[in-house]
Motif scaffolding. Structure first.
Motif, mmCIF file in Angstrom:
data_model
loop_
_atom_site.group_PDB
_atom_site.id
_atom_site.type_symbol
_atom_site.label_atom_id
_atom_site.label_comp_id
_atom_site.label_asym_id
_atom_site.label_seq_id
_atom_site.Cartn_x
_atom_site.Cartn_y
_atom_site.Cartn_z
ATOM 1 N N GLU A 11 0.834 -1.207 0.000
ATOM 2 C CA GLU A 11 0.000 0.000 0.000
ATOM 3 C C GLU A 11 0.867 1.254 0.000
ATOM 4 O OE1 GLU A 11 -2.569 -0.371 3.392
ATOM 5 O OE2 GLU A 11 -3.710 -2.001 2.508
ATOM 6 N N ALA A 12 1.931 1.234 0.762
ATOM 7 C CA ALA A 12 2.834 2.389 0.816
ATOM 8 C C ALA A 12 3.527 2.601 -0.520
ATOM 9 C CB ALA A 12 3.870 2.201 1.931
ATOM 10 N N VAL A 13 4.078 1.544 -1.075
ATOM 11 C CA VAL A 13 4.846 1.666 -2.313
ATOM 12 C C VAL A 13 3.950 2.122 -3.466
ATOM 13 C CG1 VAL A 13 6.230 0.393 -4.006
ATOM 14 C CG2 VAL A 13 6.631 0.078 -1.555
ATOM 15 N N ARG A 14 2.693 1.717 -3.444
ATOM 16 C CA ARG A 14 1.761 2.173 -4.491
ATOM 17 C C ARG A 14 1.544 3.684 -4.450
ATOM 18 N NH1 ARG A 14 -1.284 -3.023 -3.290
ATOM 19 N NH2 ARG A 14 -0.888 -4.314 -5.137
ATOM 20 N N GLN A 15 1.881 4.331 -3.345
ATOM 21 C CA GLN A 15 1.724 5.782 -3.234
ATOM 22 C C GLN A 15 2.881 6.564 -3.853
ATOM 23 O OE1 GLN A 15 0.768 7.225 0.699
ATOM 24 N NE2 GLN A 15 -0.305 5.340 1.182
ATOM 25 N N VAL A 16 4.004 5.918 -4.094
ATOM 26 C CA VAL A 16 5.176 6.615 -4.629
ATOM 27 C C VAL A 16 4.867 7.032 -6.071
ATOM 28 C CG1 VAL A 16 7.643 6.488 -5.142
ATOM 29 C CG2 VAL A 16 6.708 5.245 -3.167
ATOM 30 N N PRO A 17 4.884 8.335 -6.339
ATOM 31 C CA PRO A 17 4.516 8.795 -7.684
ATOM 32 C C PRO A 17 5.553 8.461 -8.746
ATOM 33 C CG PRO A 17 4.893 10.667 -6.178
ATOM 34 C CD PRO A 17 5.194 9.424 -5.424
ATOM 35 N N SER A 18 5.068 8.362 -9.960
ATOM 36 C CA SER A 18 5.957 8.175 -11.108
ATOM 37 C C SER A 18 6.964 9.323 -11.131
ATOM 38 C CB SER A 18 5.121 8.179 -12.385
ATOM 39 O OG SER A 18 5.942 8.057 -13.510
ATOM 40 N N GLY A 19 8.203 8.994 -11.463
ATOM 41 C CA GLY A 19 9.247 10.010 -11.515
ATOM 42 C C GLY A 19 9.903 10.297 -10.184
ATOM 43 N N ARG A 20 9.560 9.514 -9.168
ATOM 44 C CA ARG A 20 10.151 9.671 -7.836
ATOM 45 C C ARG A 20 10.602 8.302 -7.340
ATOM 46 N NH1 ARG A 20 8.423 14.661 -5.633
ATOM 47 N NH2 ARG A 20 10.170 14.408 -4.208
ATOM 48 N N VAL A 21 11.493 8.286 -6.361
ATOM 49 C CA VAL A 21 11.925 7.045 -5.722
ATOM 50 C C VAL A 21 11.857 7.224 -4.210
ATOM 51 C CG1 VAL A 21 13.449 6.309 -7.599
ATOM 52 C CG2 VAL A 21 14.380 7.677 -5.722
ATOM 53 N N THR A 22 11.826 6.114 -3.526
ATOM 54 C CA THR A 22 11.884 6.116 -2.074
ATOM 55 C C THR A 22 12.872 5.040 -1.643
ATOM 56 O OG1 THR A 22 10.520 6.253 -0.074
ATOM 57 C CG2 THR A 22 9.993 4.475 -1.634
ATOM 58 N N SER A 23 13.067 4.908 -0.357
ATOM 59 C CA SER A 23 14.021 3.914 0.134
ATOM 60 C C SER A 23 13.304 2.846 0.951
ATOM 61 C CB SER A 23 15.085 4.587 1.007
ATOM 62 O OG SER A 23 14.503 5.075 2.195
ATOM 63 N N TYR A 24 13.980 1.729 1.117
ATOM 64 C CA TYR A 24 13.442 0.650 1.942
ATOM 65 C C TYR A 24 13.171 1.159 3.354
ATOM 66 C CZ TYR A 24 15.258 -2.247 -1.852
ATOM 67 O OH TYR A 24 15.524 -2.786 -3.080
ATOM 68 N N GLY A 25 14.091 1.961 3.874
ATOM 69 C CA GLY A 25 13.934 2.497 5.224
ATOM 70 C C GLY A 25 12.759 3.445 5.349
ATOM 71 N N ALA A 26 12.529 4.278 4.325
ATOM 72 C CA ALA A 26 11.395 5.205 4.353
ATOM 73 C C ALA A 26 10.078 4.439 4.348
ATOM 74 C CB ALA A 26 11.461 6.172 3.182
ATOM 75 N N VAL A 27 10.020 3.369 3.573
ATOM 76 C CA VAL A 27 8.815 2.546 3.542
ATOM 77 C C VAL A 27 8.614 1.877 4.897
ATOM 78 C CG1 VAL A 27 7.689 0.539 2.491
ATOM 79 C CG2 VAL A 27 8.923 2.177 1.048
ATOM 80 N N ALA A 28 9.686 1.338 5.455
ATOM 81 C CA ALA A 28 9.591 0.680 6.768
ATOM 82 C C ALA A 28 9.069 1.649 7.817
ATOM 83 C CB ALA A 28 10.953 0.123 7.176
ATOM 84 N N ALA A 29 9.590 2.863 7.833
ATOM 85 C CA ALA A 29 9.127 3.870 8.799
ATOM 86 C C ALA A 29 7.671 4.222 8.558
ATOM 87 C CB ALA A 29 10.010 5.113 8.713
ATOM 88 N N ALA A 30 7.278 4.322 7.295
ATOM 89 C CA ALA A 30 5.902 4.700 6.961
ATOM 90 C C ALA A 30 4.886 3.671 7.443
ATOM 91 C CB ALA A 30 5.764 4.891 5.456
ATOM 92 N N VAL A 31 5.285 2.415 7.484
ATOM 93 C CA VAL A 31 4.343 1.376 7.916
ATOM 94 C C VAL A 31 4.500 1.044 9.395
ATOM 95 C CG1 VAL A 31 4.128 0.432 5.591
ATOM 96 C CG2 VAL A 31 5.783 -0.587 7.177
ATOM 97 N N GLY A 32 5.240 1.888 10.099
ATOM 98 C CA GLY A 32 5.357 1.736 11.548
ATOM 99 C C GLY A 32 6.384 0.727 12.002
ATOM 100 N N ALA A 33 7.340 0.427 11.138
ATOM 101 C CA ALA A 33 8.358 -0.560 11.497
ATOM 102 C C ALA A 33 9.754 -0.051 11.140
ATOM 103 C CB ALA A 33 8.072 -1.876 10.786
#
Length: 110
Positions: A11-33
């Motif tokens: 669900e988090a990764v589906r929010q990352v817009p086209s033309g942008r990137v995120t990190s594994y750590g940012a996703v982990a933090a976003a989901v509370g872990a």
């Protein structure tokens, strides 16, 4: 394997817009872990078997390196997908990583 965790990651990764990137750590933090970056990587490896598109190519390591490229059909797929979205990659690293980095997730950390 924590299916609830993986679902939140997708669900988090589906929010990352086209033309942008995120990190594994940012996703982990976003989901509370925070600190569960490696588990986010495992989730990305399994994302291709999920219903609906999960833009796993937009998730890179904290330095902008394409560490997940081995999970794609061939060694260049991840880079090709990013390039098609206007993200420049040189030697498996996102150019201008800080400028294209995105972490504006809209999730409940649970």
């Amino acid at each position: 394997m924590d299916e609830g965790f993986f679902t939140r990651v997708y669900e988090a990764v589906r929010q990352v817009p086209s033309g942008r990137v995120t990190s594994y750590g940012a996703v982990a933090a976003a989901v509370g872990a925070p600190g569960a970056s490696r588990m986010v990587g495992w989730a990305m490896n399994k994302s291709f078997s999920q219903p609906g598109f999960v833009p796993a190519h937009r998730v890179v390591n904290r330095s902008g390196m394409l560490t997940g490229k081995h999970a794609f059909p061939n060694a260049d797929t991840m880079q090709e997908l990013l390039k098609s979205e206007g993200i420049e990659v040189e030697e498996d690293v996102v150019v201008n990583f800080k400028e294209v980095f995105w972490d504006d997730f809209n999730l409940i950390n649970s």
